[in-house]
Design a protein around this motif. Structure first.
Motif, PDB file in Angstrom:
ATOM      1  N   VAL A 148     -27.915  11.003  31.399  1.00 53.99           N
ATOM      2  CA  VAL A 148     -27.020   9.845  31.507  1.00 53.99           C
ATOM      3  C   VAL A 148     -27.371   9.028  32.741  1.00 53.99           C
ATOM      4  N   PHE A 149     -27.611   9.722  33.845  1.00 58.39           N
ATOM      5  CA  PHE A 149     -27.930   9.021  35.086  1.00 58.39           C
ATOM      6  C   PHE A 149     -29.241   8.243  34.962  1.00 58.39           C
ATOM      7  N   ALA A 150     -30.216   8.805  34.272  1.00 57.17           N
ATOM      8  CA  ALA A 150     -31.482   8.098  34.059  1.00 57.17           C
ATOM      9  C   ALA A 150     -31.249   6.792  33.303  1.00 57.17           C
ATOM     10  N   LYS A 151     -30.327   6.829  32.337  1.00 57.15           N
ATOM     11  CA  LYS A 151     -29.986   5.621  31.571  1.00 57.15           C
ATOM     12  C   LYS A 151     -29.295   4.593  32.473  1.00 57.15           C
ATOM     13  N   ILE A 152     -28.462   5.080  33.397  1.00 58.01           N
ATOM     14  CA  ILE A 152     -27.795   4.182  34.337  1.00 58.01           C
ATOM     15  C   ILE A 152     -28.842   3.427  35.160  1.00 58.01           C
ATOM     16  N   LEU A 153     -29.858   4.146  35.632  1.00 64.85           N
ATOM     17  CA  LEU A 153     -30.929   3.505  36.394  1.00 64.85           C
ATOM     18  C   LEU A 153     -31.709   2.522  35.530  1.00 64.85           C
ATOM     19  N   GLU A 154     -31.900   2.872  34.250  1.00 64.48           N
ATOM     20  CA  GLU A 154     -32.599   1.973  33.330  1.00 64.48           C
ATOM     21  C   GLU A 154     -31.839   0.665  33.141  1.00 64.48           C
ATOM     22  N   HIS A 155     -30.515   0.728  33.280  1.00 63.62           N
ATOM     23  CA  HIS A 155     -29.694  -0.485  33.179  1.00 63.62           C
ATOM     24  C   HIS A 155     -29.839  -1.375  34.419  1.00 63.62           C
ATOM     25  N   GLY A 156     -30.620  -0.899  35.404  1.00 68.24           N
ATOM     26  CA  GLY A 156     -30.853  -1.694  36.603  1.00 68.24           C
ATOM     27  C   GLY A 156     -29.779  -1.554  37.649  1.00 68.24           C
ATOM     28  N   ILE A 157     -28.979  -0.496  37.577  1.00 71.28           N
ATOM     29  CA  ILE A 157     -27.892  -0.288  38.539  1.00 71.28           C
ATOM     30  C   ILE A 157     -28.387   0.614  39.673  1.00 71.28           C
ATOM     31  N   PRO A 158     -28.428   0.123  40.904  1.00 69.90           N
ATOM     32  CA  PRO A 158     -28.812   0.982  42.035  1.00 69.90           C
ATOM     33  C   PRO A 158     -27.764   2.087  42.208  1.00 69.90           C
ATOM     34  N   LEU A 251     -19.595  14.625  21.853  1.00 67.77           N
ATOM     35  CA  LEU A 251     -20.447  15.586  22.538  1.00 67.77           C
ATOM     36  C   LEU A 251     -21.923  15.189  22.415  1.00 67.77           C
ATOM     37  N   ASP A 252     -22.616  15.195  23.539  1.00 71.98           N
ATOM     38  CA  ASP A 252     -24.055  14.904  23.621  1.00 71.98           C
ATOM     39  C   ASP A 252     -24.407  13.457  23.272  1.00 71.98           C
ATOM     40  N   ASP A 253     -23.434  12.551  23.304  1.00 71.14           N
ATOM     41  CA  ASP A 253     -23.730  11.140  23.061  1.00 71.14           C
ATOM     42  C   ASP A 253     -24.097  10.483  24.394  1.00 71.14           C
ATOM     43  N   ILE A 254     -25.370  10.609  24.749  1.00 66.45           N
ATOM     44  CA  ILE A 254     -25.865  10.121  26.038  1.00 66.45           C
ATOM     45  C   ILE A 254     -25.730   8.603  26.151  1.00 66.45           C
ATOM     46  N   GLU A 255     -26.057   7.900  25.075  1.00 69.52           N
ATOM     47  CA  GLU A 255     -25.999   6.438  25.088  1.00 69.52           C
ATOM     48  C   GLU A 255     -24.578   5.946  25.331  1.00 69.52           C
ATOM     49  N   CYS A 256     -23.617   6.573  24.686  1.00 69.41           N
ATOM     50  CA  CYS A 256     -22.209   6.191  24.850  1.00 69.41           C
ATOM     51  C   CYS A 256     -21.781   6.335  26.305  1.00 69.41           C
ATOM     52  N   MET A 257     -22.108   7.476  26.900  1.00 67.85           N
ATOM     53  CA  MET A 257     -21.723   7.716  28.293  1.00 67.85           C
ATOM     54  C   MET A 257     -22.404   6.729  29.233  1.00 67.85           C
ATOM     55  N   ALA A 258     -23.676   6.440  28.970  1.00 71.53           N
ATOM     56  CA  ALA A 258     -24.409   5.506  29.820  1.00 71.53           C
ATOM     57  C   ALA A 258     -23.843   4.092  29.699  1.00 71.53           C
ATOM     58  N   LYS A 262     -22.167   1.955  32.732  1.00 69.99           N
ATOM     59  CA  LYS A 262     -22.587   0.603  33.122  1.00 69.99           C
ATOM     60  C   LYS A 262     -21.372  -0.305  33.288  1.00 69.99           C
ATOM     61  N   GLU A 263     -20.411  -0.208  32.346  1.00 68.31           N
ATOM     62  CA  GLU A 263     -19.213  -1.044  32.434  1.00 68.31           C
ATOM     63  C   GLU A 263     -18.442  -0.774  33.718  1.00 68.31           C
ATOM     64  N   ILE A 264     -18.250   0.512  34.022  1.00 69.03           N
ATOM     65  CA  ILE A 264     -17.459   0.888  35.192  1.00 69.03           C
ATOM     66  C   ILE A 264     -18.146   0.477  36.488  1.00 69.03           C
ATOM     67  N   LEU A 265     -19.453   0.689  36.554  1.00 70.56           N
ATOM     68  CA  LEU A 265     -20.192   0.478  37.801  1.00 70.56           C
ATOM     69  C   LEU A 265     -20.547  -0.982  38.071  1.00 70.56           C
ATOM     70  N   THR A 266     -20.371  -1.845  37.076  1.00 72.77           N
ATOM     71  CA  THR A 266     -20.721  -3.255  37.264  1.00 72.77           C
ATOM     72  C   THR A 266     -19.519  -4.197  37.183  1.00 72.77           C
ATOM     73  N   ASN A 267     -18.346  -3.632  36.910  1.00 71.88           N
ATOM     74  CA  ASN A 267     -17.143  -4.457  36.764  1.00 71.88           C
ATOM     75  C   ASN A 267     -16.099  -3.978  37.772  1.00 71.88           C
ATOM     76  N   ASP A 268     -15.985  -4.673  38.880  1.00 72.47           N
ATOM     77  CA  ASP A 268     -15.081  -4.240  39.959  1.00 72.47           C
ATOM     78  C   ASP A 268     -13.629  -4.175  39.511  1.00 72.47           C
ATOM     79  N   ALA A 269     -13.206  -5.145  38.698  1.00 73.38           N
ATOM     80  CA  ALA A 269     -11.812  -5.164  38.236  1.00 73.38           C
ATOM     81  C   ALA A 269     -11.525  -3.949  37.367  1.00 73.38           C
ATOM     82  N   LEU A 270     -12.449  -3.622  36.485  1.00 77.15           N
ATOM     83  CA  LEU A 270     -12.299  -2.443  35.628  1.00 77.15           C
ATOM     84  C   LEU A 270     -12.283  -1.175  36.464  1.00 77.15           C
ATOM     85  N   PHE A 271     -13.218  -1.067  37.397  1.00 75.63           N
ATOM     86  CA  PHE A 271     -13.268   0.107  38.263  1.00 75.63           C
ATOM     87  C   PHE A 271     -11.951   0.299  39.012  1.00 75.63           C
ATOM     88  N   ASN A 272     -11.433  -0.775  39.591  1.00 71.53           N
ATOM     89  CA  ASN A 272     -10.192  -0.672  40.372  1.00 71.53           C
ATOM     90  C   ASN A 272      -9.018  -0.244  39.497  1.00 71.53           C
TER      91      ASN A 272
END
Length: 305
Positions: A148-158, A251-258, A262-272
């Motif tokens: 999942v984390f590898a997919k997060i990096l693929e999305h361009g998220i530091p 279970l084991d849906d890597i794409e879904c989790m990634a 991405k939504e949580i880590l790139t949307n400050d309002a959603l994260f908060n």
């Protein structure tokens, strides 16, 4: 074990014995209760089921009848989730009523604290922090966390991945980290006593487990105001509320989790929003509230003797 229980009952003059796990503790407690009864003292037993005593050990055919007997001979029985309660009824011939009293959290210990110096050391360029905490057994799916984390990096998220704990699957997770070429972004911290310090700098908690009767690790993260992405199995839906405190995936849906990450880590309002809701949800499992439920159950059982 039964002998130790008898000694404890006598030395501390106990009115009730609360044991955890059907095997061996409820079995030994039953024997201790019988010994005390012959000595003229009634000591009721409450057994709390946690998971592996039902979902793993208890399903071994050689233990099944002992588990059933030990549970039914208890004066009171609790389970840490509705899921575990139903699993117990589904797999065992249990006549005893099971009361659901969930695990609790120490809100004073598990709360977001200012660890900016720690986060700066881990993330000198302001990267997001993704955390996983487990015992690295196969069922915890630690290698899936790395995927999942590898997919997060693929999305361009530091981002940086911090994995806390140790166990059989740690080597597999480390190897996968090498295979995916993301070790520069990943740290295996091993076992830590003060895991709340790591959770205090987390932006996201991943728990893709294949089996969880409750999900205490997720609750600890939520108590530190960390949104959670989990699998939708076992007792996790009773802790992590989809769309409110985080998200759940098959279970084991890597794409879904990634994608949710991405939504949580790139949307400050959603994260908060998720962060605030996570802490509020955790407050429903405060130590004082759950301990009161246990004490009420103690009195109910003792009055029924």
């Amino acid at each position: 074990l039964a002998s130790q229980m008898v000694n404890l009952i006598e030395f501390e003059n106990l009115d009730l014995l609360h044991v955890h796990y059907a095997l061996p503790h409820a079995t030994s407690a039953y024997l201790a209760r019988q010994i005390m009864a012959e000595r003229g003292k009634k000591v009721p037993i409450i057994t709390t089921l946690h998971g592996t005593d039902i979902t793993l050990v208890g399903r071994d055919p050689s233990y099944k009848h002992v588990v059933e007997y030990s549970i039914d001979k208890s004066n009171g029985v609790t389970a840490v989730s509705e899921y575990l309660k139903q699993e117990t009824y589904n797999h065992f011939d249990i006549k005893q009523d099971i009361r659901v009293i969930p695990n609790f959290i120490d809100l004073d210990r598990f709360k977001k604290s200012n660890k900016s110096h720690f986060k700066k050391a881990i993330c000198p360029n302001g990267e997001k922090v993704v955390v996983h905490v487990s015992n690295f057994r196969k069922v915890k799916r630690a290698p899936a966390v790395v995927q999942v984390f590898a997919k997060i990096l693929e999305h361009g998220i530091p981002a940086k991945l911090l994995l806390v704990g140790d166990g059989p699957d740690r080597q597999k997770a480390e190897q996968q980290c090498r295979d995916l070429g993301i070790c520069d972004h990943t740290r295996f911290l091993g076992k830590l006593d003060e895991v709340e310090e790591v959770l205090s700098i987390a932006d996201l908690f991943l728990i893709p487990s294949g089996s969880e009767t409750f999900g205490l690790a997720a609750l600890e993260a939520m108590s530190c105001s960390v949104p959670v992405i989990s699998s939708d199995i076992g007792g996790l839906p009773e802790v992590n509320v989809h769309g409110e405190t985080g998200y759940m995936c098959d279970l084991d849906d890597i794409e879904c989790m990634a994608d949710f990450a991405k939504e949580i880590l790139t949307n400050d309002a959603l994260f908060n929003r998720l962060s605030d809701n996570a802490r509020k949800r955790a407050e429903l499992f405060t130590q004082d509230l759950i301990v009161d439920k246990y004490e009420d159950f103690y009195m109910e059982v003792m009055q029924g003797m």
